[in-house]
Design an enzyme around this catalytic site. Structure first.
Site, PDB file in Angstrom:
ATOM      1  N   LEU A 118       0.845  -1.183   0.000  1.00  2.95           N
ATOM      2  CA  LEU A 118       0.000   0.000   0.000  1.00  2.95           C
ATOM      3  C   LEU A 118       0.886   1.240   0.000  1.00  2.95           C
ATOM      4  O   LEU A 118       1.985   1.222   0.565  1.00  2.95           O
ATOM      5  CB  LEU A 118      -0.901   0.024   1.244  1.00  2.95           C
ATOM      6  CG  LEU A 118      -1.957  -1.082   1.383  1.00  2.95           C
ATOM      7  CD1 LEU A 118      -2.674  -0.954   2.723  1.00  2.95           C
ATOM      8  CD2 LEU A 118      -2.955  -1.048   0.231  1.00  2.95           C
ATOM      9  N   ASP A 119       0.392   2.307  -0.617  1.00  2.00           N
ATOM     10  CA  ASP A 119       1.091   3.588  -0.538  1.00  2.00           C
ATOM     11  C   ASP A 119       1.250   3.998   0.924  1.00  2.00           C
ATOM     12  O   ASP A 119       0.466   3.575   1.790  1.00  2.00           O
ATOM     13  CB  ASP A 119       0.298   4.680  -1.268  1.00  2.00           C
ATOM     14  CG  ASP A 119       0.151   4.413  -2.751  1.00  2.00           C
ATOM     15  OD1 ASP A 119       0.973   3.669  -3.297  1.00  2.00           O
ATOM     16  OD2 ASP A 119      -0.806   4.948  -3.349  1.00  2.00           O
ATOM     17  N   ARG A 120       2.234   4.842   1.180  1.00  9.40           N
ATOM     18  CA  ARG A 120       2.508   5.319   2.533  1.00  9.40           C
ATOM     19  C   ARG A 120       1.229   5.773   3.253  1.00  9.40           C
ATOM     20  O   ARG A 120       0.988   5.406   4.406  1.00  9.40           O
ATOM     21  CB  ARG A 120       3.491   6.485   2.473  1.00  9.40           C
ATOM     22  CG  ARG A 120       3.735   7.173   3.814  1.00  9.40           C
ATOM     23  CD  ARG A 120       4.267   8.592   3.600  1.00  9.40           C
ATOM     24  NE  ARG A 120       5.556   8.569   2.942  1.00  9.40           N
ATOM     25  CZ  ARG A 120       6.721   8.557   3.608  1.00  9.40           C
ATOM     26  NH1 ARG A 120       6.732   8.582   4.925  1.00  9.40           N
ATOM     27  NH2 ARG A 120       7.854   8.533   2.946  1.00  9.40           N
TER      28      ARG A 120
ATOM     29  N   ARG B 243      -6.416   6.184  -7.185  1.00 11.33           N
ATOM     30  CA  ARG B 243      -6.235   7.633  -7.070  1.00 11.33           C
ATOM     31  C   ARG B 243      -6.263   8.293  -8.447  1.00 11.33           C
ATOM     32  O   ARG B 243      -6.899   9.336  -8.634  1.00 11.33           O
ATOM     33  CB  ARG B 243      -4.927   7.913  -6.338  1.00 11.33           C
ATOM     34  CG  ARG B 243      -4.893   7.320  -4.929  1.00 11.33           C
ATOM     35  CD  ARG B 243      -3.485   7.290  -4.342  1.00 11.33           C
ATOM     36  NE  ARG B 243      -2.947   8.634  -4.182  1.00 11.33           N
ATOM     37  CZ  ARG B 243      -1.685   8.879  -3.848  1.00 11.33           C
ATOM     38  NH1 ARG B 243      -0.832   7.862  -3.674  1.00 11.33           N
ATOM     39  NH2 ARG B 243      -1.267  10.123  -3.702  1.00 11.33           N
TER      40      ARG B 243
END
EC number: 5.4.99.-
Length: 298
Positions: free
Chosen positions: A137-139, A237
């Site tokens: 997962l992204d930060r 996103r």
């Protein structure tokens, strides 16, 4: 640290096969992994006795594979933080990752990462492995992350990923009101030529398909559940921004930052068929407080 061991009993279907063929075809242990077992401290036994892979299997034989201990990557610094473990067995660990924590180490040397936290957990519990991310997962995306606890499980899970047998769904709070209760976004994505991080919808990009369902409409925002057919970087996103409904808090793709200090995206469900114990699992984790708080502002 103890070694990873797996054991199987030979049935009628495998009787008469070579041990090598059984391990490669039935158990999907790669040629490289078998060589690693042979030359780097592992062992393959039949009925407690070490055997050559050309051994012919007999009904009732007990096969045990002892995998060599793994070398921990020098690029991952152990960092002790409390992990929210959803599930764990000998082969896999499912974590609810908090926002603002990168999955893998960044260039900032002192910054913690999920990989570093997992390594610290392994060291504390005598688990002879390094970090094997199955999903990332992204930060600033929160939620369920799947990590294999040894190379063999990681190899099996990579195959599951490629055949779309690991299923994940997300919830996102996006700007504006979406009129369709269900829809599919099918727009190719590529890296933006002016950035090493940002992605964009581009006709020359790779295929990217996102399905969404409206969970709740607010005055100025919509709560969605999303599933992916493809796994492009920043896919949700980019897609939501491309149709004019960026995620709240998503500074990279034009989201409103007044309600939350990160993109309002959470991996809330993960399902997979466990390739070793042959059981189906589905895990859930609730929407985190910061997204709930953002929802309450509409």
């Amino acid at each position: 640290m103890k070694s990873i061991r797996l054991q199987w009993v030979i049935d009628n279907a495998a009787t008469g096969k070579l041990l090598r063929d059984y391990l490669r075809e039935e158990k999907q242990i790669s040629r490289k992994a078998l060589a690693d077992i042979k030359f780097n401290g592992g062992q393959i036994t039949v009925n407690g006795k070490e055997e050559n892979v050309r051994y012919t299997l007999r009904l009732g034989d007990v096969i045990e594979v002892i995998f060599p201990k793994e070398k921990v990557s020098r690029s991952i610094k152990p960092y002790k933080i409390k992990l929210h473990i959803i599930f764990e067995d000998e082969h896999v660990i499912i974590i609810n990752k908090p926002p603002h924590l990168p999955t893998i180490p960044t260039r900032n040397e002192g910054e913690p990462s999920l990989a570093g936290a997992i390594l610290a957990y392994y060291i504390e519990n005598g688990i002879p492995s390094t970090f094997h991310a199955v999903s990332r997962l992204d930060r600033d995306t929160s939620g369920l992350v799947m990590v294999a606890k040894h190379r063999y499980m990681h190899d099996l899970c990579v195959k599951l990923q490629k055949s779309y047998e690991i299923k994940r769904s997300y919830v996102a709070l996006v700007e504006g009101i979406l009129s369709d209760d269900y829809n599919t976004i099918d727009l190719p994505i590529s890296r933006k030529t002016t950035s090493i991080i940002e992605r964009e919808v581009n006709e020359f990009g790779k295929s990217a398909i996102t399905h969404y369902e409206v969970l709740k409409r607010y005055s100025g925002a919509t709560l969605l559940q999303l599933t992916l057919e493809t796994g492009r970087t920043h896919q949700i996103r980019v897609h939501m921004s491309a149709i004019g409904h960026p995620l709240l808090g998503d500074t990279l793709y034009g989201g409103d930052v007044r309600y939350i200090d990160r993109q309002a995206l959470h991996s809330h469900q993960l399902s997979f068929f466990h390739p070793i114990n042959k059981r189906e699992y589905t895990f859930h984790c609730p929407i985190p407080d910061d997204i709930e708080d953002a929802m309450s502002k509409f």
